[in-house]
Design a protein around this motif. Structure first.
Motif: not given
Length: 246
Positions: A22, A27, A30, A181
């Motif tokens: 994550t 979110c 994730n 990310p």
């Protein structure tokens, strides 16, 4: 810090496993990674869900989050939040329970859906249909999407995380509100729209602003999953799945 369930219960994934896949403030991505990890760990596709939580006005209060603002009574406000939910068997019996694997929460990891919602959503909004709540921006709605739909229809090019171009330190070099990310942007296939997140966050079919846009045109594409605007209806949905998985 999140804690594990007692040893008498079997979990699909640990907090450490989920945390490793994550990135803060992403979110929706994730959740995709956690669900994929659960599938690799032996979970059944039919037991995996993503739950998108928002409101028609994109403002929902949450408690027990790592980003909780203590000066606001232990409450934080998200425009939306996405949680992974896995139907998991326990060692004590063969029945399944709906468990939430939210790495952004400080509640026990994982938590039962009932425990998670009861402690995460402020009490005044329990048992109320969103149309009964006069403060419309606090209408918690839940779009429940199964694994298959998430993996074939969800995409994000992270445009919603971009800072305005006027804030970029170097012209032509995009900058984000939070560090992106390390993995590539999510896109099911080459023909997919690069950013279908607004469709998953559609919490009121009557709101034109929430309609999904494809090439600048409003799309009639149906939003994925099922929408619930009352926590009791959310509970009933998963209770039915546990009793009759078909």
């Amino acid at each position: 810090m999140a804690k594990s369930l007692t040893s008498s219960e079997s979990t699909v994934l640990t907090y450490e496993q989920c945390k490793a896949v994550t990135a803060p403030f992403y979110c929706e991505e994730n959740v995709c990674n956690i669900l994929k990890l659960a599938l690799q760990a032996g979970a059944k596709i039919g037991d995996l869900f993503a739950v998108f939580v928002s409101s028609p006005d994109r403002l929902v209060p949450f408690r027990e989050q790592k980003s909780t603002f203590k000066e606001k009574g232990g409450m934080c406000y998200w425009d939306y939040h996405v949680i992974p939910l896995i139907l998991t068997s326990t060692r004590r019996n063969s029945e399944k329970t709906a468990l939430v694997y939210d790495v952004d929460s400080v509640l026990p990891f994982p938590s039962s859906l009932q425990h998670y919602v009861t402690h995460s959503i402020p009490a005044p909004f329990h048992g109320m249909d969103y149309q009964q709540i006069h403060i419309k921006e606090f209408r918690h709605c839940f779009r429940v999407v199964n694994y298959g739909e998430v993996m074939t229809r969800f995409s994000s090019d992270r445009r919603h995380m971009l800072l305005p171009a006027s804030h970029w330190r170097e012209a032509g070099v995009p900058e984000y509100t939070s560090v992106p990310p390390p993995w590539p942007c999510f896109k099911p296939d080459a023909s997919s729209h690069p950013h279908s997140l607004p469709l998953f966050l559609k919490m009121d079919a009557a709101m034109e602003d929430d309609l999904f846009k494809v090439n600048g045109e409003l799309s009639q594409e149906e939003a994925p999953g099922e929408l619930f605007c009352c926590v009791e209806d959310l509970f009933k949905f998963f209770d039915r799945l546990i009793v009759d998985p078909h």
